[in-house]
Design a protein around this motif. Structure first.
Motif, PDB file in Angstrom:
ATOM      1  N   UNK A 164       0.833  -1.022   0.072  1.00 60.27           N
ATOM      2  CA  UNK A 164       0.199  -0.132   0.052  1.00 60.27           C
ATOM      3  C   UNK A 164       0.806   1.325  -0.102  1.00 60.27           C
ATOM      4  N   UNK A 165       2.170   1.207   0.110  1.00 57.19           N
ATOM      5  CA  UNK A 165       3.060   2.373   0.241  1.00 57.19           C
ATOM      6  C   UNK A 165       3.626   2.609  -1.188  1.00 57.19           C
ATOM      7  N   UNK A 166       2.968   3.742  -2.039  1.00 55.45           N
ATOM      8  CA  UNK A 166       3.424   4.242  -3.102  1.00 55.45           C
ATOM      9  C   UNK A 166       4.854   5.087  -2.812  1.00 55.45           C
ATOM     10  N   UNK A 167       5.025   5.883  -1.880  1.00 52.24           N
ATOM     11  CA  UNK A 167       6.183   6.456  -1.959  1.00 52.24           C
ATOM     12  C   UNK A 167       6.425   6.964  -0.373  1.00 52.24           C
ATOM     13  N   UNK A 168       7.482   6.900   0.325  1.00 53.31           N
ATOM     14  CA  UNK A 168       7.965   7.573   1.416  1.00 53.31           C
ATOM     15  C   UNK A 168       9.224   8.362   1.671  1.00 53.31           C
ATOM     16  N   UNK A 169       9.100   9.298   2.244  1.00 54.00           N
ATOM     17  CA  UNK A 169      10.181  10.375   2.369  1.00 54.00           C
ATOM     18  C   UNK A 169      10.508  10.453   3.871  1.00 54.00           C
ATOM     19  N   UNK A 170      11.691  10.271   4.116  1.00 55.59           N
ATOM     20  CA  UNK A 170      12.344  10.308   5.668  1.00 55.59           C
ATOM     21  C   UNK A 170      13.251  11.231   5.677  1.00 55.59           C
ATOM     22  N   UNK A 171      13.205  11.968   6.767  1.00 53.26           N
ATOM     23  CA  UNK A 171      14.306  12.961   6.986  1.00 53.26           C
ATOM     24  C   UNK A 171      14.545  12.705   8.705  1.00 53.26           C
ATOM     25  N   UNK A 172      15.799  13.303   9.012  1.00 52.15           N
ATOM     26  CA  UNK A 172      16.205  13.202  10.394  1.00 52.15           C
ATOM     27  C   UNK A 172      15.482  14.095  11.336  1.00 52.15           C
ATOM     28  N   UNK A 173      15.192  13.546  12.551  1.00 50.39           N
ATOM     29  CA  UNK A 173      14.632  14.389  13.613  1.00 50.39           C
ATOM     30  C   UNK A 173      15.611  15.529  14.160  1.00 50.39           C
ATOM     31  N   UNK A 174      14.993  16.487  14.757  1.00 46.16           N
ATOM     32  CA  UNK A 174      16.064  17.416  15.403  1.00 46.16           C
ATOM     33  C   UNK A 174      15.872  16.914  16.852  1.00 46.16           C
ATOM     34  N   UNK A 175      17.080  16.897  17.741  1.00 48.57           N
ATOM     35  CA  UNK A 175      17.018  16.326  19.124  1.00 48.57           C
ATOM     36  C   UNK A 175      16.053  16.888  20.092  1.00 48.57           C
ATOM     37  N   UNK A 176      15.932  18.060  19.925  1.00 47.72           N
ATOM     38  CA  UNK A 176      14.960  18.538  21.009  1.00 47.72           C
ATOM     39  C   UNK A 176      13.366  18.407  20.361  1.00 47.72           C
ATOM     40  N   UNK A 177      13.054  17.705  19.636  1.00 49.83           N
ATOM     41  CA  UNK A 177      11.520  17.702  18.908  1.00 49.83           C
ATOM     42  C   UNK A 177      10.979  16.437  19.721  1.00 49.83           C
ATOM     43  N   UNK A 178       9.595  17.015  20.245  1.00 49.10           N
ATOM     44  CA  UNK A 178       8.984  15.877  20.754  1.00 49.10           C
ATOM     45  C   UNK A 178       8.465  14.634  20.215  1.00 49.10           C
ATOM     46  N   UNK A 179       8.696  13.500  20.764  1.00 56.14           N
ATOM     47  CA  UNK A 179       8.398  12.497  20.196  1.00 56.14           C
ATOM     48  C   UNK A 179       6.962  12.120  19.995  1.00 56.14           C
ATOM     49  N   UNK A 180       6.452  11.547  18.805  1.00 51.36           N
ATOM     50  CA  UNK A 180       4.780  11.161  18.839  1.00 51.36           C
ATOM     51  C   UNK A 180       4.766   9.980  19.452  1.00 51.36           C
ATOM     52  N   UNK A 181       3.516   9.872  20.182  1.00 54.36           N
ATOM     53  CA  UNK A 181       2.906   8.581  20.544  1.00 54.36           C
ATOM     54  C   UNK A 181       1.609   8.269  19.686  1.00 54.36           C
ATOM     55  N   UNK A 182       1.817   6.667  19.605  1.00 55.68           N
ATOM     56  CA  UNK A 182       0.528   6.434  18.810  1.00 55.68           C
ATOM     57  C   UNK A 182      -0.229   5.348  19.669  1.00 55.68           C
ATOM     58  N   UNK A 183      -0.656   5.873  20.898  1.00 51.47           N
ATOM     59  CA  UNK A 183      -1.906   5.115  21.753  1.00 51.47           C
ATOM     60  C   UNK A 183      -3.023   5.125  20.974  1.00 51.47           C
ATOM     61  N   UNK A 184      -4.127   5.060  22.086  1.00 48.73           N
ATOM     62  CA  UNK A 184      -5.593   5.134  21.529  1.00 48.73           C
ATOM     63  C   UNK A 184      -5.889   6.749  21.265  1.00 48.73           C
ATOM     64  N   UNK A 185      -5.301   7.662  21.869  1.00 48.55           N
ATOM     65  CA  UNK A 185      -5.693   9.162  21.782  1.00 48.55           C
ATOM     66  C   UNK A 185      -5.815   9.507  20.488  1.00 48.55           C
ATOM     67  N   UNK A 186      -6.196  10.714  20.158  1.00 48.20           N
ATOM     68  CA  UNK A 186      -5.991  11.284  18.800  1.00 48.20           C
ATOM     69  C   UNK A 186      -4.610  12.058  18.699  1.00 48.20           C
ATOM     70  N   UNK A 187      -4.119  12.078  17.430  1.00 48.58           N
ATOM     71  CA  UNK A 187      -2.999  12.621  17.089  1.00 48.58           C
ATOM     72  C   UNK A 187      -2.827  14.083  17.292  1.00 48.58           C
TER      73      UNK A 187
END
Length: 307
Positions: free
Chosen positions: A284-307
């Motif tokens: 299902x993945x046509x294209x993905x673009x990855x870049x590096x995170x900045x060290x002080x950026x908050x990590x995303x959580x993927x629990x049951x809550x909304x994004x």
């Protein structure tokens, strides 16, 4: 297969309704004939949508051709509105002042009954598939059909559902005309069928337009993709994740990630490219673009809550 079954059913039904409309002089039957011919023509557009949208991506189209499926489905929806809804409503309005009786109503009821059976077979196929896919995504069938990127499945589901309701309206209109002797009831049946088709057409037009301008995935799908990415040994955390549809069941993903380890810049760049290629092997993945995170950026959580 769902679209092909719907096409064959609509052609058979359209021929039968056209003959019945000529014999009975029923406005409702004429509207139903226009409805079925519009549906049959639209199935051709949906078959084209499936074919054109499945073309593999190339250098000039790095995100593939999936959005063509939404374009052709949009054309099909406009076909329902013009050839089905407008024709049925206009014909019904023209017949409101008519006092011509429905001739040979038995023929009308027979054709409507056969048409109902054929449309029901096609609808059941679409409904079963939608129900199964909805269950896999832990969603209701209705929500799945409205929100799915599978535009042809949604079109068949709505068209066949509208066809069954339209047949019931036509049959009831002819019956009331017979009982009361008032021909306007038959004309109102044609108008109601047209209004039903207009509602279905507007729903399909709206959904296809939403995907054409760039619809993002649901919260549940977003969390699922994020969790899958974090499950890869190379990815330690994610600070940004954007996912949108570029075709039926085709995703474009942009993410900022922190790779595991602490390698040199050239090694990290190659690892990013390798991770991208690995992810793009997914169906299902046509294209993905990855870049590096900045060290002080908050990590995303993927629990049951909304994004």
């Amino acid at each position: 297969m769902v679209v092909l079954i719907a096409f064959l059913a609509n052609v058979l039904v359209a021929v039968a309704k056209t003959v019945a409309a000529m014999i009975t002089s029923s406005a409702s039957m004429t509207a139903e004939a226009a409805h079925s011919w519009a549906d049959a023509g639209n199935e051709i557009f949906l078959l084209i949508a499936d074919r054109r949208g499945a073309r593999p991506k190339d250098e000039r189209h790095p995100l593939g051709f999936g959005r063509r499926a939404f374009v052709w489905s949009l054309v099909a929806a406009f076909g329902i509105f013009t050839a089905g809804a407008i024709v049925s409503i206009m014909h019904g309005i023209q017949q409101l002042a008519s006092d011509e009786p429905v001739e040979n109503p038995g023929i009308a009821y027979t054709v409507l009954g056969i048409a109902f059976l054929l449309e029901a077979i096609s609808f059941v196929q679409a409904f079963r598939r939608s129900k199964r896919l909805a269950r896999e995504r832990e969603s209701t069938t209705w929500d799945f059909v409205l929100k799915t990127s599978d535009t042809t499945l949604r079109a068949v589901f709505f068209e066949d559902g509208a066809a069954l309701i339209g047949l019931a309206i036509a049959g009831a209109s002819i019956a009331v005309h017979q009982l009361t002797g008032v021909a306007a009831w038959d004309a109102w049946g044609s108008i109601l069928v047209g209004m039903l088709l207009a509602v279905v057409a507007l729903i399909l037009i709206g959904r296809n337009m939403a995907f054409l301008v760039g619809a993002t995935v649901s919260n549940a799908e977003w969390r699922s993709v994020g969790t899958a990415l974090l499950g890869m040994s190379d990815i330690e955390r994610i600070t940004y994740l954007h996912i949108e549809y570029v075709g039926p069941h085709r995703l474009f993903i942009v993410a900022e990630v922190d790779l595991a380890g602490d390698e040199a810049e050239h090694a990290v760049a190659r690892r990013l490219r390798d991770v991208e290629r690995t992810i793009e092997q997914h169906d299902v993945v046509e294209k993905i673009v990855l870049s590096l995170s900045v060290a002080d950026e908050v990590s995303l959580e993927f629990g049951a809550g909304r994004r």
